[in-house]
Write an enzyme that holds these catalytic residues in place. Structure first.
Site, PDB file in Angstrom:
ATOM      1  N   ARG A 109       1.494  -1.388   0.233  1.00 59.51           N
ATOM      2  CA  ARG A 109      -0.186  -0.066   0.169  1.00 59.51           C
ATOM      3  C   ARG A 109       0.873   0.908   0.140  1.00 59.51           C
ATOM      4  NH1 ARG A 109       1.465   1.640   3.332  1.00 59.51           N
ATOM      5  NH2 ARG A 109       0.750   3.957   3.277  1.00 59.51           N
ATOM      6  N   GLY A 110      -0.157   2.196  -0.882  1.00 60.21           N
ATOM      7  CA  GLY A 110       1.300   3.515  -0.326  1.00 60.21           C
ATOM      8  C   GLY A 110       1.379   3.650  -1.907  1.00 60.21           C
ATOM      9  N   ALA A 111       1.003   4.954  -2.315  1.00 52.36           N
ATOM     10  CA  ALA A 111       0.917   5.766  -3.388  1.00 52.36           C
ATOM     11  C   ALA A 111       2.100   5.039  -4.712  1.00 52.36           C
ATOM     12  CB  ALA A 111       0.487   7.261  -3.970  1.00 52.36           C
ATOM     13  N   ASP A 136      -2.141  10.724  -3.129  1.00 43.49           N
ATOM     14  CA  ASP A 136      -2.231   9.695  -3.379  1.00 43.49           C
ATOM     15  C   ASP A 136      -2.449  10.174  -4.776  1.00 43.49           C
ATOM     16  OD1 ASP A 136      -2.806   8.438  -0.929  1.00 43.49           O
ATOM     17  OD2 ASP A 136      -2.878   6.827  -2.257  1.00 43.49           O
ATOM     18  N   ASN A 152      -5.792  12.281   0.171  1.00 40.50           N
ATOM     19  CA  ASN A 152      -4.970  11.611   0.640  1.00 40.50           C
ATOM     20  C   ASN A 152      -5.577  11.444   1.712  1.00 40.50           C
ATOM     21  OD1 ASN A 152      -1.580  10.630   1.397  1.00 40.50           O
ATOM     22  ND2 ASN A 152      -2.162  12.247   2.828  1.00 40.50           N
ATOM     23  N   LYS A 153      -4.767  10.242   2.294  1.00 43.39           N
ATOM     24  CA  LYS A 153      -5.798   9.752   2.829  1.00 43.39           C
ATOM     25  C   LYS A 153      -6.603  10.577   4.295  1.00 43.39           C
ATOM     26  CE  LYS A 153      -5.187   6.008   3.882  1.00 43.39           C
ATOM     27  NZ  LYS A 153      -6.169   4.742   3.436  1.00 43.39           N
TER      28      LYS A 153
HETATM   29  O1  MRU Z   1      -4.437   3.051   1.497  1.00 51.07           O
HETATM   30  P1  MRU Z   1      -3.225   3.571   1.842  1.00 51.07           P
HETATM   31  O2  MRU Z   1      -2.532   2.810   3.083  1.00 51.07           O
HETATM   32  O3  MRU Z   1      -2.658   2.462   0.968  1.00 51.07           O
HETATM   33  O4  MRU Z   1      -2.882   5.326   1.639  1.00 51.07           O
HETATM   34  C1  MRU Z   1      -1.976   6.090   1.606  1.00 51.07           C
HETATM   35  C2  MRU Z   1      -1.614   7.504   1.642  1.00 51.07           C
HETATM   36  O5  MRU Z   1      -2.742   7.882   1.948  1.00 51.07           O
HETATM   37  C3  MRU Z   1      -1.007   7.849   1.245  1.00 51.07           C
HETATM   38  O6  MRU Z   1       0.229   9.367   2.345  1.00 51.07           O
HETATM   39  C4  MRU Z   1      -0.327   8.479   0.179  1.00 51.07           C
HETATM   40  O7  MRU Z   1       0.193   6.841  -0.589  1.00 51.07           O
HETATM   41  C5  MRU Z   1       1.958   8.465  -0.171  1.00 51.07           C
HETATM   42  S1  MRU Z   1       2.720   7.418   0.192  1.00 51.07           S
HETATM   43  C6  MRU Z   1       4.276   7.531  -0.169  1.00 51.07           C
END
Ligand code: MRU
Length: 352
Positions: free
Chosen positions: A52-54, A240, A250-251
């Protein structure tokens, strides 16, 4: 004078034609590595948030394309390209909000379309490795730009997990924090728990402890109180998807933090690679927001905590309007309002 940068975990590897990734649903209690040899397994790992994470799901998507190309050549030799295009649709749809996934799949498809059928599997494996390596390098560059923005001797608040785990290595917002800490610029980090998936409590706290960075975990709802008491000097988050006008997805919970930061007179920084910029969307209203399963809210550790029969809304992301964003930091530099020309000038750095 820059301090020596510590090496960080690489959460994804390409070894012997397989994708190996650390299962983020098992952290911080267990370090379990998954070895995935076909693209549907990578798609499932993205959907289930094992990766996970963009930027990390973009990289995983690129490796999924490399696996699909091999499968196309072996099992569908009469029409490998058509089969690969169908697999690309499936990979791109694994999660909707982070544009890095679609960006990586499109970049892989462009290589496939420009390559003779027999050479596609090796060309796509090389391209996925290039995307991965470029992401880690981008993180280190943006971290140097971002660290300079942070208030000296300040305390920084961050949300979700944007560290090595969420990327090809090093991290975006957490990379900025890591660099600022290594440079002796900041003295403290506040980490939001990040309900409902607890990426802050489970993953960011784990990465910061490993790096020896002074970190304090807070409930998401405690952020306003800390800001009002003058305990926070800046907020740094990842993204994201960033629309052309600078609106940031973002989250979930990021928007509330941005509003609180503005009310408290604090800078609110976003750190993300240029592969997170989506110039095709004029504003954040057009960003697709993922809705996840109600059980993420109704249950804790497999136990039901919510009253039976209650309705649930579980958006995984929110959009912060650009007026709340002090600056957007990428590997190409620092963008400030008006965002559109600045972001257009940066695009193309990562092939965006
Ligand atoms: O649902 P997730 O854990 O994939 O969400 C991640 C986020 O919102 C992060 O802040 C974003 O992807 C940036 S990661 C460098």
């Amino acid at each position: 004078m820059a301090a020596t940068r510590s090496p960080t975990l690489r959460p994804i590897h390409w070894r012997n034609g397989k994708v190996t990734l650390i299962d983020q649903t098992r952290l911080p209690h267990e370090e379990v590595w998954l070895e995935l040899s076909d693209y549907p397994s990578v798609v499932a790992a993205i959907r289930e948030m094992r990766v996970r994470g963009a930027p990390a799901i973009g990289i995983a998507g690129a490796y999924a394309m490399a696996l699909a190309a091999r499968e196309a050549a072996q099992s569908h030799p009469t029409a490998p390209s058509r089969w690969l295009e169908a697999a690309a649709v499936e990979i791109r749809a694994a999660r909707p909000t982070a544009v890095n996934l679609a960006w990586a799949v499109d970049r892989m498809l462009a290589v496939a379309r420009a390559t003779a059928d027999a050479d596609i599997p090796s060309a796509l494996a090389d391209e996925a490795v290039a995307i991965h390596e470029a992401d880690e390098a981008a993180n280190r560059r943006m971290s140097s730009y971002g660290a300079e923005l942070l208030p000296r001797d300040g305390a920084v608040l961050t949300h979700c997990n944007t560290g090595a785990l969420a990327t090809g290595g090093y991290g975006t917002a957490l990379g900025v924090i890591r660099t600022a800490w290594d440079d002796g610029r900041i003295k403290k980090v506040f980490v939001t728990e990040t309900r409902p998936r607890l990426q802050g409590a489970r993953l960011t706290a784990w990465e910061l402890a490993d790096a020896g960075i002074d970190a304090t975990l807070i409930a998401d709802s405690a952020a306003g109180q800390l800001m009002a008491r003058g305990l926070v000097d800046a907020v740094v988050v990842g993204a994201d998807r960033i629309a052309a006008n600078g609106d940031v997805a973002n989250k979930i919970g990021t928007y509330s933090l941005a509003v609180l930061a503005k009310e408290s007179g604090l800078p609110f920084y976003v750190a993300a690679p240029t592969s997170t910029i989506d110039l095709s969307l004029a504003s954040g209203d057009l960003i697709p927001i993922e809705t996840r399963a109600p059980e993420e809210l109704t249950h804790l550790g497999g136990q039901r905590v919510a009253a039976l029969g209650v309705e649930v809304a579980n958006p995984a992301f929110d959009v912060t309007p650009h007026r709340y964003v002090t600056a957007i930091v990428t590997e190409a530099g620092v963008a400030e309002s008006p965002y559109e020309p600045a972001l257009r000038g940066m695009s193309g750095v990562a092939g965006a």
